[in-house]
Enzyme design. Structure first.
Site, PDB file in Angstrom:
ATOM      1  CG  ASP A  19      17.943  -5.403  24.719  1.00 27.75           C
ATOM      2  OD1 ASP A  19      16.923  -4.697  24.688  1.00 27.75           O
ATOM      3  OD2 ASP A  19      18.491  -5.755  25.784  1.00 27.75           O
ATOM      4  CG  HIS A  36      10.908   0.790  19.737  1.00 29.84           C
ATOM      5  ND1 HIS A  36      11.746  -0.182  20.230  1.00 29.84           N
ATOM      6  CD2 HIS A  36      10.117   1.166  20.781  1.00 29.84           C
ATOM      7  CE1 HIS A  36      11.472  -0.385  21.513  1.00 29.84           C
ATOM      8  NE2 HIS A  36      10.490   0.427  21.872  1.00 29.84           N
ATOM      9  CG  ASN A  67       9.147  -7.289  24.634  1.00 28.23           C
ATOM     10  OD1 ASN A  67       9.754  -7.682  23.643  1.00 28.23           O
ATOM     11  ND2 ASN A  67       9.794  -6.966  25.746  1.00 28.23           N
ATOM     12  NE  ARG A 194      18.213  -9.289  30.615  1.00 26.38           N
ATOM     13  CZ  ARG A 194      18.701  -8.212  31.222  1.00 26.38           C
ATOM     14  NH1 ARG A 194      19.653  -8.338  32.131  1.00 26.38           N
ATOM     15  NH2 ARG A 194      18.250  -7.003  30.933  1.00 26.38           N
TER      16      ARG A 194
END
Ligand code: IPE
Ligand code: IPE
Ligand code: MG
Length: 263
Positions: A19, A36, A67, A194
């Protein structure tokens, strides 16, 4: 350069929630897509390092079921990037004895990803040195829902007796359990604490490791730091620390073979 822990202290299966690509790019005034692209370089580095130290299986959470809700241009860029990754890394994956597998809703992926993915999975199917698992269009809830659906079908068809269903039965309906060793270590980058619908069933006894680094900055030493942290932990699986330590020295659970006070 940080050293890897001894082999017997290594996790068998490492999962990574990669992430922070977007934030890495934004902080540098770049479009999210550049983040990315740089993230793909981290993938290459981490796969190499994991293979070198002897990790049995590495699962990379590359694209979640949720996503798909991102802007279509970003989704398209990610699909193209995946395709490029599969084409560019083909030789290295095959030369290094890596077996490529996937978990997730493969049927939702466009042919531009599905075709090279299927080809490389088939070409690498006999490799035994490491499993590289890409979680693509993956959602932990979606996978559990799929397993429940299939189990309901089996019950309705008279192939499964509800009374016989155990934890191990459920696992026969989960791709991850069929393909991979139990998840030992879950790493998440970018400072978020998370799971974001990744391995929900599989994290039951995984050790969790969080780092503030964004994925494009995550390198070999960061992986070694996570492995070293894992190597220092005591995994108790519900037992006491004394039991675990006795088991480690004798191969038996403390008091396991002695008559218990309850006898
Ligand atoms: C992870 O980085 C890559 C994917 C989820 C595909 P993000 O794109 O989520 O980056 P942030 O979290 O917005 O910084
Ligand atoms: C999790 O990251 C999914 C992947 C790394 C592929 P997200 O960026 O989608 O997670 P949230 O939205 O912050 O929970
Ligand atoms: Mg994110």
């Amino acid at each position: 350069m940080l050293e890897a822990p001894p082999r017997e202290r290594l996790p068998r299966h490492v999962g990574i929630i990669m992430d922070g690509n977007g934030r890495w790019a934004r902080a540098r005034g770049l479009p999210r897509e550049d983040g990315h692209d740089r993230g793909a370089d981290s993938v290459r580095t981490v796969v190499r390092a994991a293979r070198k130290v002897g990790i049995e299986a590495l699962t990379l959470f590359a694209f979640s079921s949720q996503n798909w809700d991102r802007p279509p241009e970003e989704v398209f860029h990610l699909m193209e990037l995946l395709r490029r990754y599969l084409v560019q890394e083909r030789a290295e994956i095959l030369d290094n004895g890596i077996r490529l597998v996937t978990v997730g809703e493969a049927e939702r992926l466009p042919p531009l990803v599905r075709d090279p993915l299927g080809e490389l999975m088939a070409a690498s199917a006999h490799n035994r040195d490491m499993i590289l698992c890409l979680a693509l269009s993956y959602g932990g809830r979606e996978m559990l829902t799929k397993a429940v659906r299939e189990m309901c079908r089996a019950v309705a068809a008279g192939r499964l007796d509800p009374e016989s269903v155990e934890v191990a039965t459920v696992e026969t309906y989960l791709e991850s359990a069929r393909l991979l060793p139990p998840l030992d270590l879950l790493i998440r980058t970018s400072g978020e604490h998370r799971i974001s619908n990744f391995f929900l069933w599989e994290t039951a006894y995984a050790e969790l490791y969080f780092t503030d680094k964004q994925w494009p900055e995550f390198d070999r030493d960061d992986l070694m730091a996570a492995l070293a942290d894992f190597a220092r932990r005591e995994r108790r699986f519900g037992m006491t620390g004394d039991q675990v330590r006795t088991q480690a020295t004798t191969g038996d659970v403390a008091g396991g073979s002695a008559p218990s006070d309850l006898d």
